[in-house]
Structure formats: structure tokens, C-alpha cells
Scaffold this active site. Structure first.
Site, PDB file in Angstrom:
ATOM      1  N   GLY A  12      42.827  44.598  41.771  1.00 57.95           N
ATOM      2  CA  GLY A  12      43.023  46.024  41.990  1.00 57.95           C
ATOM      3  C   GLY A  12      42.995  46.866  40.732  1.00 57.95           C
ATOM      4  O   GLY A  12      43.328  48.052  40.766  1.00 57.95           O
ATOM      5  N   LYS A  13      42.579  46.292  39.612  1.00 61.59           N
ATOM      6  CA  LYS A  13      42.568  47.020  38.337  1.00 61.59           C
ATOM      7  C   LYS A  13      41.680  48.266  38.383  1.00 61.59           C
ATOM      8  O   LYS A  13      42.091  49.341  37.952  1.00 61.59           O
ATOM      9  CB  LYS A  13      42.096  46.097  37.201  1.00 61.59           C
ATOM     10  CG  LYS A  13      42.940  44.867  36.998  1.00 61.59           C
ATOM     11  CD  LYS A  13      42.375  43.966  35.926  1.00 61.59           C
ATOM     12  CE  LYS A  13      40.943  43.534  36.128  1.00 61.59           C
ATOM     13  NZ  LYS A  13      40.672  42.735  37.325  1.00 61.59           N
ATOM     14  N   ASP A  23      33.644  45.042  33.555  1.00 57.61           N
ATOM     15  CA  ASP A  23      32.550  44.830  34.513  1.00 57.61           C
ATOM     16  C   ASP A  23      31.363  45.748  34.216  1.00 57.61           C
ATOM     17  O   ASP A  23      30.211  45.372  34.440  1.00 57.61           O
ATOM     18  CB  ASP A  23      33.022  45.048  35.948  1.00 57.61           C
ATOM     19  CG  ASP A  23      33.876  43.909  36.471  1.00 57.61           C
ATOM     20  OD1 ASP A  23      33.931  42.844  35.808  1.00 57.61           O
ATOM     21  OD2 ASP A  23      34.484  44.077  37.547  1.00 57.61           O
ATOM     22  N   SER A  29      40.219  38.945  38.805  1.00 58.21           N
ATOM     23  CA  SER A  29      39.198  39.599  39.599  1.00 58.21           C
ATOM     24  C   SER A  29      39.812  39.946  40.956  1.00 58.21           C
ATOM     25  O   SER A  29      40.608  39.175  41.492  1.00 58.21           O
ATOM     26  CB  SER A  29      38.024  38.631  39.764  1.00 58.21           C
ATOM     27  OG  SER A  29      37.086  39.133  40.651  1.00 58.21           O
TER      28      SER A  29
END
Length: 189
Positions: A11-12, A33, A8
């Protein structure tokens, strides 16, 4: 498929957004998410929460596989924080078509980002750090501690034409699931 895996706040999602701008072909961004956000906002009993979350992840994996099975290009944004999640993805996705990207970030920067976001439990990323990358095999890795999401996206784009064979997903599938039979239920070309 470009499969981004990291904690989490690593920066994905920011990298995925940049990939949609820099990649030459149309891609769909499928973040885990978004699947969690689709769930009702009603309280789930604490004893039921784990089962609800697991069903969400299992459904997400199957949605990704379904989109890919009909020829869509996908950017997956996921947290493989438990071994079963990786195993499920390895069983469902066509491994030769997956570019597996490790998204890293320093613990200090993760803490700073979590605090700035304010929408995650403090220390969530730190708790995920060892588990998310425990498998240790990627095709390419990015560190967002200092590299911008755009720099990471450009690096991934430049790497795509020279992706390795076998891919990280192919090596992991053989290592963790054994040799694949000629036709596996749930696997898509």
C-alpha cells in the site's frame, strides 16, 4: 522526506498518493517502481539481470538524494528487501531529515492484493516480508490491512511535526555505519 518502506502490494504507492493531497507543502512522489518502468522493455539476459537491477536501485537512491539536496520535499516509495539498499540510503540521505515509515500488511491481504493486481509474481510480497522490516526501527508504522491509505496519510501528516530526535535513520546510521564524520561525501543537508 517521508520514506515509505514495505513489501510489494503493502500500500505504499496508495499512501504516497494520499500524502500528496494532505500535506501542506509541495512534495514529489519518487517510487522505485517508476525507475524500473523507465528501463527498456528489451529482454535482459538472466546472468545480467541482477546487475541491471542493482544499478537501477543505486541510481534511484542517488536521484532521491539529489532531489532532496536542493530542498525538495520527497515521498519515497521503496522496498528495502536487501540490507545493502538500506545501507546505501543511510549513507546517502541526511538522516535527520528522513521520517522512516514502516508500511505493513497481513500476509493474507498481500496475497489477495497480488492476485487482484495480476502484475506481480505470486508470493513476491510473502518472500519480501521478513527482509523488508528486518532492521526493526521506524519513526512511525502503518498497517494497511485495515487502515485506508487516506487514514495512514493523515496519521503520517499529524506525526510529522512531532517526529522524534534522533530519527530512525539517525539511529540506524549510527548502529549500522558507525559515527558520521562531520562531512560525508554524498550526504546532503
Amino acid at each position: 522526506m517521508v520514506f515509505l518502506n514495505g513489501t510489494s502490494s503493502a500500500g505504499k504507492t496508495s499512501i504516497a498518493a494520499e500524502l500528496l493531497h494532505v500535506l501542506d507543502e509541495p512534495y514529489f512522489h519518487l517510487p522505485v517502481d517508476a525507475f524500473h518502468a523507465m528501463r527498456t522493455s528489451k529482454e535482459v539476459a538472466p546472468g545480467e539481470l541482477e546487475a541491471v537491477l542493482k544499478r537501477t536501485w543505486l541510481g534511484f537512491h542517488r536521484a532521491v538524494a539529489g532531489m532532496a539536496s536542493v530542498g525538495n520535499n520527497i515521498v519515497v516509495d521503496h522496498v528495502l528487501g536487501e540490507r545493502w539498499r538500506l545501507l546505501d540510503c543511510l549513507a546517502l540521505l541526511e538522516p535527520r531529515n528522513v521520517l522512516f515509515v514502516g508500511v505493513h500488511c497481513s500476509p493474507e491481504e498481500l496475497r489477495r492484493r497480488e492476485k487482484a493486481r495480476g502484475d506481480r509474481p505470486p508470493g513476491l510480497a510473502a518472500r519480501q516480508l521478513d527482509r523488508v522490516h528486518a532492521h526493526g526501527v521506524y519513526d512511525i508504522e502503518c498497517d494497511t490491512t485495515t487502515a485506508s491509505p487516506r487514514d495512514c496519510a493523515e496519521r503520517i501528516k499529524d506525526f510529522l511535526p512531532r517526529a522524534p530526535s534522533p530519527t530512525a535513520f539517525e539511529r540506524l546510521r549510527r548502529l549500522l555505519l558507525g559515527p558520521a564524520p562531520r562531512s560525508r561525501p554524498g550526504c546532503f543537508p
